[in-house]
Design a protein around this motif. Structure first.
Motif, PDB file in Angstrom:
ATOM      1  N   HIS A  80      24.918  25.096  14.637  1.00  0.00           N
ATOM      2  CA  HIS A  80      24.956  24.456  15.948  1.00  0.00           C
ATOM      3  C   HIS A  80      24.376  25.454  16.941  1.00  0.00           C
ATOM      4  CE1 HIS A  80      27.818  21.465  14.281  1.00  0.00           C
ATOM      5  NE2 HIS A  80      28.318  22.521  13.657  1.00  0.00           N
ATOM      6  N   LYS A  84      16.592  23.756  11.290  1.00  0.00           N
ATOM      7  CA  LYS A  84      17.402  24.721  10.558  1.00  0.00           C
ATOM      8  C   LYS A  84      18.469  25.345  11.437  1.00  0.00           C
ATOM      9  CE  LYS A  84      13.849  26.095   7.201  1.00  0.00           C
ATOM     10  NZ  LYS A  84      13.024  27.230   6.707  1.00  0.00           N
ATOM     11  N   GLU A  90      27.961  29.927   1.847  1.00  0.00           N
ATOM     12  CA  GLU A  90      27.878  29.865   3.303  1.00  0.00           C
ATOM     13  C   GLU A  90      27.310  31.160   3.874  1.00  0.00           C
ATOM     14  OE1 GLU A  90      31.033  29.399   6.984  1.00  0.00           O
ATOM     15  OE2 GLU A  90      31.364  28.268   5.136  1.00  0.00           O
ATOM     16  N   GLN A 105      27.153  24.552   8.492  1.00  0.00           N
ATOM     17  CA  GLN A 105      26.435  23.670   9.407  1.00  0.00           C
ATOM     18  C   GLN A 105      26.128  24.415  10.708  1.00  0.00           C
ATOM     19  OE1 GLN A 105      25.241  20.559   9.003  1.00  0.00           O
ATOM     20  NE2 GLN A 105      24.342  20.774  11.031  1.00  0.00           N
ATOM     21  N   GLU A 145      20.011  19.626  17.279  1.00  0.00           N
ATOM     22  CA  GLU A 145      19.883  18.206  16.992  1.00  0.00           C
ATOM     23  C   GLU A 145      19.369  17.458  18.218  1.00  0.00           C
ATOM     24  OE1 GLU A 145      23.688  16.929  15.788  1.00  0.00           O
ATOM     25  OE2 GLU A 145      23.775  18.223  14.028  1.00  0.00           O
ATOM     26  N   VAL A 194      28.100  28.406  13.667  1.00  0.00           N
ATOM     27  CA  VAL A 194      28.113  27.798  12.334  1.00  0.00           C
ATOM     28  C   VAL A 194      29.523  27.291  12.070  1.00  0.00           C
ATOM     29  CG1 VAL A 194      27.896  28.190   9.863  1.00  0.00           C
ATOM     30  CG2 VAL A 194      26.245  29.207  11.423  1.00  0.00           C
ATOM     31  N   SER A 195      29.632  26.004  11.713  1.00  0.00           N
ATOM     32  CA  SER A 195      30.920  25.429  11.371  1.00  0.00           C
ATOM     33  C   SER A 195      31.080  25.428   9.863  1.00  0.00           C
ATOM     34  CB  SER A 195      31.039  24.008  11.938  1.00  0.00           C
ATOM     35  OG  SER A 195      30.031  23.164  11.414  1.00  0.00           O
ATOM     36  N   GLY A 209      19.974  23.932  13.948  1.00  0.00           N
ATOM     37  CA  GLY A 209      20.971  22.987  14.414  1.00  0.00           C
ATOM     38  C   GLY A 209      20.739  22.464  15.812  1.00  0.00           C
TER      39      GLY A 209
END
Length: 851
Positions: A805, A712, A520, A803, A716, A798-799, A714
């Motif tokens: 965002h 990349k 991560e 991931q 979306e 980042v979650s 996030g």
């Protein structure tokens, strides 16, 4: 049952027999300490004196050890005589009737008495706890109804005086015997504690019941109402020469005996009195504990003994109800609280905190009385077992500071366990760690006040790590919690002598977490580099656009062309400069192309030299497309600009076709008017020269990102900015997938009241490393802010699992306003608990304010 006389005789013999190996160990310890002093001393005279001391000690070792048991046994029998004789025997100096008797006391006798007192002062604090228990048992074995400490034949004074008599037999200087006393005191205290514990065991096995203390009115409390503990002093005057155990009782406690009442020494504090205990705890928290090194009164040990008996199963014990308390469902053997499965898979993850920092769905209360899962925490999952450890350690304590340190640990654990920001299993883990923390408080009572202490850092680091998760049922949390239980159970299984086990446990956990986070961390590094590169590229593009806006050849240039130059093409030039490893002034010639492009869109200039434009167009268009492709743009995204370019070049292209038809019959010098006359200019009305406003380059509101960069980062379902829609405003709304649908059961509570902070203020308070809860795809995700643009217009979170965002400022503010994004309060958990603890302990003035 053996007679009391036989039991007493056996105790005296046991003590005498144990004295020989005990003295051997004491002398060995003293010799080693003196030898160490000998090697470290810088003064020759001091080294000679110390060397003589340990050599003489070794020379007399065997003889003294052989004589000591017999001398002690004789002293024991002498001390066990009737009380009247005992009082006379233990008086070191006869009562003086007048000053004329003072001259009969030899100076050597006075000096010997002082040395004996010094030895006793070293020994007494180390044995006062067990001695208080032994005094009661020995008094009972002697047939006394109440405790008479001075009637105890094996009291420390007897051991010390007998040893001092042996030392006097050696023909050495007083300075040498002083060194012996200095280094024999500490080991003698430890050995006496072992002997006393053995004697207590003998007496208890013989079913001897301890005599009781009787509370008497003391001169200090004369005239006071019973129970008015605050009326008397907390601790008596610190008078010189009052050694621990000299009178054998606490402040305000006397003994029912034939002996005259004497004031209790200042070294003792009665922590069985709640008022005294509260006052000492305040002093301990606010001033470090000026009384921390004082001893503990017998009444304290009597109270603790009662608690211990109750815990061991007395029917009327307060713990009986606790022991029978049913284990809550969260801690049952199936251990659903600690696994990744849910009883109801449709249940959404726990929502974030509300505007006031409290959870929307408060979880159950956890404190030191809570029953935990035995499958997870073993015997310490039971509140009774933890209470047993706590009470036994209180019984083992010898100083006020140890008791107060353990009291702070208990309160601190309760405060942390009730912190609503922590998930329930994490709070239970802190409760389960209490036995280890209590053992640490015995050797380091003030550890909680040191911010960098390994034990405090361990608790804080575990709490901060847990903020990574907002769902105790997730598989990721299960992995974290498994490592936590292994570490804490390992600590609880150790005999804590210092802080090193806590440091080792923290090191192992941190190494494991670092290994888990490596992937991560790599992803975060890549994403940060992408966003930082985009920000730097945008900054350079803004400067390039500003420089281009100052050019002198912008007259008659259409606004659509300037929009292109100040936007996409400035980005192309900036991108080329940042990626050029050769450090050229104009990589790929993208800067020099600007001059050709500006000339090519000026109708009057190109119609005069159509051949030049026609020759230039293929290379110009090819380089433009290559530059835009280097940004990762799809050709369709620049179709509008190239359509405008085609319309601007159309007059010259038409003129070229007309001239081509005439080439066969006319010379090359065709009239210019002919070409213009055949050109339809009606479709160029929307390509007028730029207005003064259009000629001013403006800095971008946020870094531009290519489609692949948006993915990349996030973003979306967000639209691209910049060249994708020339002159258009980027879409700042969050994607539709972020908003909850009509299923209101899974959405958070309504917005907070008028007192809530504004979204822009909340967003300004976020820093890199801050945690937030984001509602995404019908789930609450715990995410961390890892990057924000310098202008605060773009944010990347980042979650779990790396991931990303990313969103604009306007998107963040809208999500905060709709309570779909909430900051997580992660300020120091232990410091927060200590603040509450100090606040609760602060004295209150008559007006009700904390002092």
């Amino acid at each position: 049952m053996a007679s009391q006389a036989n039991v007493l005789l056996r105790c005296l013999q046991e003590a005498a027999q144990a004295a020989k190996p005990a003295l051997e160990r004491c002398i060995d310890h003293a010799v080693a300490a003196l030898q160490l002093t000998d090697t470290q001393s810088l003064e020759a005279a001091e080294r000679d004196e110390v060397a003589l001391a340990w050599r003489e000690l070794l020379r007399h070792r065997d003889g003294w050890c052989a004589q000591y048991p017999g001398a002690l046994l004789a002293a024991f029998h002498q001390s066990a005589k009737p009380a009247a004789q005992s009082v006379a025997a233990r008086t070191p100096v006869p009562a003086l009737a007048g000053a004329d008797r003072f001259s009969l006391i030899d100076d050597t006798e006075v000096e010997q008495g002082i040395e004996s007192a010094r030895l006793l002062q070293q020994v007494a604090p180390m044995v006062e706890q067990v001695l208080a228990e032994l005094d009661g048992l020995m008094s009972s074995a002697q047939g006394l109804v109440t405790v008479r400490a001075q009637a105890n034949p094996v009291r420390p004074e007897v051991f010390a005086q007998t040893l001092r008599t042996l030392l006097l037999g050696a023909p050495v200087a007083p300075a040498i015997s002083t060194l012996w006393i200095k280094h024999l005191g500490e080991p003698l205290g430890r050995e006496l504690k072992r002997i006393y514990e053995r004697l207590i065991n003998v007496l208890e096995l013989a079913q001897v019941r301890a005599a009781s203390y009787r509370v008497l009115q003391t001169p200090a409390r004369a005239g006071k109402k019973p129970g008015n503990a605050a009326a008397g002093p907390l601790i008596g005057d610190n008078k010189p020469g009052a050694g621990p155990g000299a009178q054998g009782g606490p402040v305000g406690i006397g003994y029912a005996s034939d002996e005259p009442f004497t004031r209790v020494p200042s070294q003792y504090a009665d922590l069985s009195n709640d008022d005294v205990k509260d006052a000492l705890l305040q002093d301990f928290l606010f001033r470090g504990g000026s009384n921390a090194d004082h001893g503990l009164a017998p009444a304290y040990y009597a109270t603790i003994e009662e608690e211990l008996i109750a815990l061991k199963g007395t029917p009327d014990s307060a713990q009986a109800a606790l022991q029978a308390e049913p284990v809550p469902p969260e801690a049952e053997a199936d251990d659903r609280s600690y696994c990744g499965t849910r009883s109801d898979p449709r249940r959404p993850a726990l929502p974030a905190q509300d505007a006031d920092g409290e959870p929307d769905n408060p979880s159950r209360i956890v404190d030191v009385l809570s029953q935990l899962s035995s499958q997870v925490w073993g015997v310490y999952g039971r509140a009774r077992e933890r209470a047993m450890v706590r009470t036994q350690l209180h019984k083992d304590a010898t100083r006020v500071g140890q008791v107060l340190g353990m009291e702070v640990v208990k309160k601190l654990v309760t405060q942390v366990a009730q912190d609503p920001r922590l998930l329930v299993p994490v709070r239970e883990a802190i409760v389960a760690l209490e036995p280890s923390l209590l053992r640490l408080a015995m050797v380091d009572p003030h550890f909680f006040s040191e911010e960098n202490h390994p034990a405090r850092r361990l608790m804080e680091r575990v709490a901060q790590r847990s903020f990574k998760y907002n769902d105790e049922h997730s598989p990721a949390f299960d992995v974290f919690f498994h490592s936590l239980t292994e570490a804490f159970n390992g600590l609880n299984a150790l005999e804590i002598e210092d802080a090193r086990p806590f440091g080792a446990a923290l090191g192992e956990l941190q190494a494991l977490w670092d290994e888990q986070d490596q992937h991560e961390r790599d992803l975060r590094g890549t994403m940060r580099q992408t966003m930082q590169f985009a920000e730097e590229r945008q900054a350079q593009a803004d400067q390039i656009a500003l420089d281009m806006s100052l050019r002198a050849d912008l007259d008659q240039v259409p606004g659509v062309v300037l929009d292109f130059l100040f936007g996409p093409w400035a980005l192309v030039m900036a991108h080329a400069r940042l990626t050029d490893t050769a450090r050229q002034i104009d990589p790929h010639g993208y800067g020099s192309l600007v001059t050709d492009l500006l000339w090519s869109v000026k109708r009057e200039a190109t119609l005069k030299r159509p051949g030049k434009l026609i020759a230039m167009i293929p290379g110009l268009l090819g380089k433009l497309q290559a530059g835009l492709a280097s940004l990762g743009l799809d050709p369709g995204e620049t179709e509008a600009f190239f359509g405008a370019m085609e319309r601007l070049h159309r007059p010259v292209l038409k003129l070229r076709r007309v001239r081509s038809r005439r080439d066969a019959v006319e010379s090359d010098n065709a009239p210019l008017e002919v070409g213009m006359g055949e050109t339809d200019l009606s479709d160029l009305s929307d390509l007028l020269p730029a207005t003064p406003e259009q000629r001013k380059a403006k800095a971008a509101g946020q870094p531009w990102l290519a489609p692949q960069e948006l993915d990349k980062a996030g973003f979306e379902n967000t639209l691209t900015s910049g060249p994708a829609a020339l002159g258009a405003t980027p879409e700042d709304d969050a994607p539709a997938s972020e908003a909850p649908d009509s299923g209101a059961a899974e959405t958070p509570a309504d917005a907070a009241g008028d007192g809530a902070r504004q979204p822009e203020d909340i967003l300004k308070g976020l820093r890199e490393g801050s945690w937030v809860d984001i509602y995404s795809r019908r789930h609450w995700l715990r995410a961390q802010l890892i990057w924000a643009s310098n202008r605060g217009t773009l944010f990347m979170f980042v979650s779990h699992g790396g991931q990303p965002h990313s969103m604009t400022r306007r998107s963040c503010e809208r999500l905060i306003r709709d309570r779909l994004m909430r900051p997580v309060d992660t300020h120091g958990v232990v410091a927060h608990a200590l603040d509450h603890l100090v606040k609760d302990a602060a004295p209150v003035d008559p007006q009700g304010r904390a002092a």
